[in-house]
Design a protein around this motif. Sequence first.
Motif, short mmCIF file in Angstrom:
data_model
loop_
_atom_site.label_atom_id
_atom_site.label_comp_id
_atom_site.label_asym_id
_atom_site.label_seq_id
_atom_site.Cartn_x
_atom_site.Cartn_y
_atom_site.Cartn_z
N ALA A 34 0.83 -1.20 0.00
CA ALA A 34 0.00 0.00 0.00
C ALA A 34 0.86 1.26 0.00
O ALA A 34 0.60 2.22 -0.74
CB ALA A 34 -0.93 -0.01 1.21
N LEU A 72 -8.82 1.50 1.89
CA LEU A 72 -8.13 1.04 0.69
C LEU A 72 -9.08 0.94 -0.50
O LEU A 72 -8.68 1.18 -1.64
CB LEU A 72 -7.47 -0.32 0.95
N LEU A 106 -5.12 -4.70 -0.29
CA LEU A 106 -6.41 -4.96 0.35
C LEU A 106 -6.67 -6.46 0.46
O LEU A 106 -7.15 -6.95 1.50
CB LEU A 106 -7.54 -4.28 -0.43
N SER A 155 -2.83 -1.23 -4.64
CA SER A 155 -3.80 -1.03 -3.57
C SER A 155 -4.74 -2.22 -3.45
O SER A 155 -5.08 -2.66 -2.34
CB SER A 155 -4.59 0.26 -3.82
#
Length: 411
Positions: free
Chosen positions: A223, A284, A384, A380
């Motif tokens: 991230a 996220l 997640l 991302s």
Amino acid sequence: MAIETTKRKGTAIPLWLPVLFLTIFTFYTDDHVIAGILPEIAAGLSVSPAMAGQLVTVFSLTIAVVTPVAGLLLASTARRTVVLAALAVFTLANLTATAVDHYAAMAALRVAAALSAAAATPLIFAVTVELAPDARRGRYLSTLALGVTGSIAFGVPLGSWIGTSWGWQATFGAMAACGAGCLVLVALTLPATAPKPPVPIRRQLRALAARPILLALTGGGLAIMGSVMLLTYLVPFLEGVLTEPDGTRAVAFAVLGAAGTVGVLAGGYATDRLGPDRTIRWGLGIFTVLMLALVALWLLRPVPPAVLLALIALWGLTAYLSAPAVQTRLYEVAGDLTAQALALNTSLGYLGIAAGGAMGGMIVARADAGWLPAATAVTSVLALVLITLAFRGPHDTGARAGSTQRDGATQ
């Protein structure tokens, strides 16, 4: 007894929390402040600006490498003792830097300052989650995270102003003064906590390699890497997508920084009210959608600055939203190994920053800046998925990590 009273009431802000915030703020300002006085340091040390810039790299790389090692080796040492010793070394290193005029000596002092930050930072986060009331743990962590973002927004400009006004040595003098002040305040306010029982390093590594911790740490690093890819090369993206790029650059970074500050605080509040899992999913998830929106703007370019600035504000808000939630869940799954898990989290964060900058540069060089938000969206989503898999299941997994440590202590 004082610790139990604080946790039971959980309403008044304990004095040690703003003190630890100032300590984190000081450590992270010291990391980045050289960027603001680079020409002055280069001239003072008789090296090129590029060489002077490597002092930032030395500091960050030392933290990335040493933090997890320090977390393992210092796990059984009293938190307060380590923080006080680290602040003493930090203060001495910066004070000595005011009288140094050789590059090698300055590099050695930067390593010493980074070693102190590497030893103290994960323990500061660990003692915060241990002392925080259960219902306010996310907000306490977001306060510390505010020290990280605030160091860039306020600490670095202030250090740069001091350096350009009174000489670059004055900046290190100011950092030494901040370190000494934090040392006194920590000694006066931070409660003493019992040291953890010693555990063989092999057992610590085995517990930290368990699925929840390993997946969560990897997801967090991804991230950060994705966000830094676009942040590092935001300027070429702005120039390519805006109708009027001139004058928007400074505003864009100011909006991003202010929104990030709000996002940190909102993330702590959401963690306490909605729970860490929902906060991570929302944070996220919305962040990924915003990256896809930036891809759409690139395809529709040029666009008015106001449209892009609105998306940048939402980007800053969501970029840090899940950070306190991830730290809270790491505490829940790591149990007695919280300090070690947070040390690895810090290390992977720095590695994510380095990897994000490198990957972003490759994308800009081989394609164009319009691919940056698309690549960020992909990372991302991967983050997640990994974090969701890591924290899937009951919240009592921390007991298993803790039992691993206790078992190791009895053998």
